[in-house]
Enzyme design. Structure first.
Site, PDB file in Angstrom:
ATOM      1  N   LYS A  80       0.447 -17.932 -29.211  1.00 56.50           N
ATOM      2  CA  LYS A  80      -0.737 -18.336 -30.334  1.00 56.50           C
ATOM      3  C   LYS A  80      -1.602 -16.886 -31.074  1.00 56.50           C
ATOM      4  O   LYS A  80      -2.603 -16.494 -31.289  1.00 56.50           O
ATOM      5  CB  LYS A  80      -2.674 -18.482 -29.534  1.00 56.50           C
ATOM      6  CG  LYS A  80      -2.481 -19.732 -28.482  1.00 56.50           C
ATOM      7  CD  LYS A  80      -3.207 -19.463 -27.667  1.00 56.50           C
ATOM      8  CE  LYS A  80      -3.071 -20.633 -26.771  1.00 56.50           C
ATOM      9  NZ  LYS A  80      -1.899 -21.471 -27.004  1.00 56.50           N
TER      10      LYS A  80
ATOM     11  N   HIS B 102       3.180 -20.902 -25.046  1.00 59.16           N
ATOM     12  CA  HIS B 102       2.351 -20.882 -25.114  1.00 59.16           C
ATOM     13  C   HIS B 102       1.808 -19.910 -26.195  1.00 59.16           C
ATOM     14  O   HIS B 102       0.217 -19.686 -26.514  1.00 59.16           O
ATOM     15  CB  HIS B 102       1.130 -21.273 -23.190  1.00 59.16           C
ATOM     16  CG  HIS B 102      -0.592 -21.019 -23.158  1.00 59.16           C
ATOM     17  ND1 HIS B 102      -0.693 -20.428 -22.832  1.00 59.16           N
ATOM     18  CD2 HIS B 102      -0.875 -22.701 -23.831  1.00 59.16           C
ATOM     19  CE1 HIS B 102      -1.758 -21.214 -22.939  1.00 59.16           C
ATOM     20  NE2 HIS B 102      -1.515 -22.062 -23.363  1.00 59.16           N
TER      21      HIS B 102
ATOM     22  N   HIS C  99     -12.390 -21.479 -23.503  1.00 58.89           N
ATOM     23  CA  HIS C  99     -10.658 -21.788 -23.530  1.00 58.89           C
ATOM     24  C   HIS C  99     -10.074 -20.222 -24.144  1.00 58.89           C
ATOM     25  O   HIS C  99      -9.799 -20.273 -23.810  1.00 58.89           O
ATOM     26  CB  HIS C  99      -9.909 -22.135 -25.351  1.00 58.89           C
ATOM     27  CG  HIS C  99      -9.037 -22.733 -24.735  1.00 58.89           C
ATOM     28  ND1 HIS C  99      -7.665 -21.770 -25.467  1.00 58.89           N
ATOM     29  CD2 HIS C  99      -7.965 -23.776 -23.881  1.00 58.89           C
ATOM     30  CE1 HIS C  99      -6.770 -22.037 -25.045  1.00 58.89           C
ATOM     31  NE2 HIS C  99      -7.274 -22.659 -24.443  1.00 58.89           N
TER      32      HIS C  99
ATOM     33  N   ASP D 200       2.644 -10.934 -43.945  1.00 56.28           N
ATOM     34  CA  ASP D 200       3.248  -9.616 -44.262  1.00 56.28           C
ATOM     35  C   ASP D 200       2.220  -8.388 -44.420  1.00 56.28           C
ATOM     36  O   ASP D 200       2.784  -7.026 -44.307  1.00 56.28           O
ATOM     37  CB  ASP D 200       4.028  -9.909 -46.249  1.00 56.28           C
ATOM     38  CG  ASP D 200       2.850 -10.202 -47.288  1.00 56.28           C
ATOM     39  OD1 ASP D 200       2.695 -11.977 -46.642  1.00 56.28           O
ATOM     40  OD2 ASP D 200       2.329  -9.171 -47.617  1.00 56.28           O
TER      41      ASP D 200
ATOM     42  N   ASP E  37     -14.619  -1.161 -17.829  1.00 55.66           N
ATOM     43  CA  ASP E  37     -14.855   0.070 -17.932  1.00 55.66           C
ATOM     44  C   ASP E  37     -15.452   0.027 -19.507  1.00 55.66           C
ATOM     45  O   ASP E  37     -15.481   0.730 -19.952  1.00 55.66           O
ATOM     46  CB  ASP E  37     -13.654   1.314 -17.899  1.00 55.66           C
ATOM     47  CG  ASP E  37     -13.253   1.356 -16.537  1.00 55.66           C
ATOM     48  OD1 ASP E  37     -15.106   0.363 -15.634  1.00 55.66           O
ATOM     49  OD2 ASP E  37     -12.893   2.187 -16.140  1.00 55.66           O
TER      50      ASP E  37
ATOM     51  N   LYS F  49      -9.216 -16.528 -22.990  1.00 57.92           N
ATOM     52  CA  LYS F  49      -9.029 -15.154 -22.178  1.00 57.92           C
ATOM     53  C   LYS F  49      -8.913 -13.952 -22.483  1.00 57.92           C
ATOM     54  O   LYS F  49      -8.269 -13.603 -23.782  1.00 57.92           O
ATOM     55  CB  LYS F  49      -7.553 -15.842 -22.422  1.00 57.92           C
ATOM     56  CG  LYS F  49      -7.418 -17.184 -22.381  1.00 57.92           C
ATOM     57  CD  LYS F  49      -5.994 -18.186 -22.773  1.00 57.92           C
ATOM     58  CE  LYS F  49      -6.297 -19.224 -23.021  1.00 57.92           C
ATOM     59  NZ  LYS F  49      -6.710 -20.054 -22.443  1.00 57.92           N
TER      60      LYS F  49
HETATM   61  C1  LIG Z   1      -4.328 -26.480 -25.346  1.00 62.62           C
HETATM   62  O1  LIG Z   1      -3.728 -27.490 -25.501  1.00 62.62           O
HETATM   63  C2  LIG Z   1      -3.004 -28.322 -24.357  1.00 62.62           C
HETATM   64  C3  LIG Z   1      -2.898 -30.196 -24.605  1.00 62.62           C
HETATM   65  O2  LIG Z   1      -3.826 -30.321 -25.210  1.00 62.62           O
HETATM   66  C4  LIG Z   1      -4.688 -28.505 -23.353  1.00 62.62           C
HETATM   67  O3  LIG Z   1      -4.181 -29.474 -22.606  1.00 62.62           O
HETATM   68  C5  LIG Z   1      -4.588 -27.663 -23.184  1.00 62.62           C
HETATM   69  O4  LIG Z   1      -5.647 -27.322 -22.271  1.00 62.62           O
HETATM   70  C6  LIG Z   1      -5.379 -26.687 -24.055  1.00 62.62           C
HETATM   71  N1  LIG Z   1      -4.958 -25.266 -23.664  1.00 62.62           N
HETATM   72  C7  LIG Z   1      -4.219 -24.275 -23.578  1.00 62.62           C
HETATM   73  C8  LIG Z   1      -4.017 -24.508 -21.677  1.00 62.62           C
HETATM   74  O5  LIG Z   1      -4.177 -23.890 -24.560  1.00 62.62           O
END
Ligand SMILES: *[C@@H]1O[C@H](CO)[C@@H](O)[C@H](O)[C@H]1NC(C)=O
Ligand SMILES: *[C@@H]1O[C@H](CO)[C@@H](O)[C@H](O)[C@H]1NC(C)=O
Ligand SMILES: *[C@@H]1O[C@H](CO)[C@@H](O)[C@H](O)[C@H]1NC(C)=O
Ligand SMILES: *[C@@H]1O[C@H](CO)[C@@H](O)[C@H](O)[C@H]1NC(C)=O
Ligand SMILES: *[C@@H]1O[C@H](CO)[C@@H](O)[C@H](O)[C@H]1NC(C)=O
Ligand SMILES: *[C@@H]1O[C@H](CO)[C@@H](O)[C@H](O)[C@H]1NC(C)=O
Length: 451
Positions: A379, A377, A163, A384, A170, A165
């Site tokens: 994350k 989206h 998952h 502080d 370089d 990214k």
């Molecule tokens: C994050 O959670 C969603 C919902 O559960 C899921 O579809 C997704 O694949 C996950 N990943 C991403 C792309 O953030």
């Protein structure tokens, strides 16, 4: 020299100055040149927050950052020898989503440029095993253009997904953040990431996480322990010390799942918990999903490591906790009772202060037709003290069996007047929290009224 810490560098300067007095003219010149070069290398390290703001979203705020699209173009323009990309899936064109959206133009441009680069320099892509055939088009194009692609079969390895990214250019510049290699991540989904330019040490360290995926793409089995080449010196206890924008900073990269962490690497969950533990007044969190469960496990499993930590610091240390969570068509309804439970930990008299808001990205009829778009989206977490920029949804799966990574920047020692990453990230949070797109979650909130 470049990779030694800033503190170490200071001692070296003192020693070099002492030596200077003793040696002849030519040696003096040589040493002075080394000092100047070292200074230049450090002073050119830059960190830039980057964002994708979905088409049509407008904020009453001066807080803006360069786009992720622009950042990716810059990184490709800088690339001279190599580009390594860790990715979840690839849908950069209208073809992949079977749409005819003009806003896919940015994604299509990125794909075209990447294909061009693949013929000129080393482009390596580690990708989760594609789940749909529509996710193979971009990869086929890049493969045919000369990129090296390895598919990581996470399902077999950990029963999770890749998952992560990030980009390493370089072995010098990096990008890390929430955006997928998806055209929607540039114009239809709200994303946040960071680019660090001219930072070989951190790029080398992120490169080790990339090499782990690259290795797994070939071996299809997880080494235990990992060979020493994957291990790191930089973690939550001994972060890399360096100036970012000439500001003293402690930085490290965390990784999940724990089985992918070679010696020295802080697992992502430990990173999240320790950042929370270190906070003294507030913890602001902006994530798409928040669930104290292993959301994909059968039978069902409760998983409350993060939830417990938030309640604990709110109670024991009177930390002000804010969660900005996304609400969209694909939100699982089960998220809300758990969020309401967290939001019920609020009582000014007892100094309990956890608040939750839902962020909704509105869509016009045309935008509504775009599949899996129009969502926040992000994350990240800002306290502080520090900024934490990650790639994971916040539920157990992402810390236990799914591959993700995060950048933690700590500039609490800074005496510089430049803004810190922490202050910039807090401004992003404040902008979103107080915008018209966010609504407080109360015990009476009905999901149907929001999204
Ligand atoms: C994050 O959670 C969603 C919902 O559960 C899921 O579809 C997704 O694949 C996950 N990943 C991403 C792309 O953030
Ligand atoms: C990287 O540093 C060099 C000088 O050391 C500088 O010329 C260049 O502009 C810097 N790159 C970026 C993207 O900041
Ligand atoms: C890339 O192309 C080669 C043939 O040129 C093929 O063997 C390989 O399976 C392709 N890889 C991917 C990931 O499509
Ligand atoms: C940030 O740095 C300070 C001082 O160097 C340290 O005391 C603190 O524990 C660090 N915080 C985190 C979350 O790493
Ligand atoms: C660092 O410098 C860059 C370019 O000079 C700027 O865009 C960015 O906002 C700065 N970052 C911080 C944290 O001050
Ligand atoms: C911006 O301010 C105007 C006027 O105060 C308000 O109507 C609008 O909802 C605000 N927009 C956002 C995105 O906060």
């Amino acid at each position: 020299l470049i990779c030694s810490s800033a503190a170490c560098c200071k001692y070296m300067l003192i020693i070099l100055c002492a030596v200077l007095v003793e040696v002849d003219k030519r040696a003096q010149m040589f040493i002075i040149i080394i000092i100047i070069r070292t200074f230049r290398v450090f002073s050119s390290v830059r960190i830039v927050l980057v964002e994708s703001i979905p088409e049509g979203l407008e904020f009453n705020s001066s807080t803006t950052h360069p786009s992720i699209f622009q950042a990716w173009l810059n990184l490709m323009a800088e690339a001279r020898s190599s580009l390594d990309i860790a990715s979840f899936y690839w849908t950069l064109t209208n073809k992949d989503t079977e749409t005819h959206e003009p806003t896919a133009y940015q994604g299509e441009t990125v794909l075209k440029e990447l294909a061009e680069l693949s013929g000129k320099l080393s482009v390596r892509i580690a990708v989760n095993k594609p789940q749909m055939s529509s996710q193979k088009n971009d990869l086929k194009l890049l493969n045919d253009s000369g990129a090296d692609i390895r598919v990581v079969n996470m399902k077999e390895l950990t029963s999770g997904v890749l998952h992560t990214k990030f980009w390493v250019v370089d072995k010098k510049h990096i990008y890390i953040g929430s955006a997928n290699m998806d055209w929607r991540s540039l114009t239809q989904v709200k994303e946040l990431g960071a680019v660090i330019y001219n930072c070989s040490c951190l790029a080398a360290d992120l490169g080790k996480i990339f090499e782990a995926y690259w290795f797994l793409g070939e071996s299809q089995s997880i080494p235990s322990p990992w060979p020493a080449t994957f291990s790191t010196l930089y973690n939550k206890d001994t972060p890399l010390q360096l100036p970012l924008n000439n500001t003293r900073s402690n930085v490290y990269l965390s990784s999940s799942p724990p089985s992918f962490c070679a010696a020295g690497r802080t697992p992502d969950l430990q990173s999240v918990l320790s950042v929370m533990d270190d906070a003294e007044s507030f913890i602001y969190i902006a994530v798409m999903n928040y669930l104290p469960t292993m959301e994909f496990s059968h039978p069902k499993r409760y998983w409350a490591d993060i939830d417990t930590q938030l309640r604990r610091v709110a109670y024991e240390k009177r930390i002000k906790v804010r969660l900005l969570i996304s609400c969209w068509a694909s939100t699982q309804p089960v998220m809300f009772p758990f969020l309401k439970s967290l939001a019920s930990v609020y009582d000014p008299e007892s100094k309990l202060d956890i608040q939750v808001r839902l962020f909704v990205v509105p869509a016009n009829p045309r935008q509504k037709k775009i599949p899996y778009a129009r969502v926040n989206h992000n994350k990240y977490m800002v306290t502080d003290k520090v900024a934490y920029i990650g790639t994971s949804n916040w539920s157990g799966d992402y810390f236990v069996n799914t591959a993700g990574s995060a950048l933690v920047v700590n500039q609490t020692d800074s005496q510089s007047l430049e803004p810190t990453v922490q202050s910039q990230l807090k401004a992003v949070f404040d902008r979103d929290w107080s915008s018209a797109y966010s609504t407080p979650l109360t015990q009476h909130s009905d999901l149907k009224d929001f999204c």
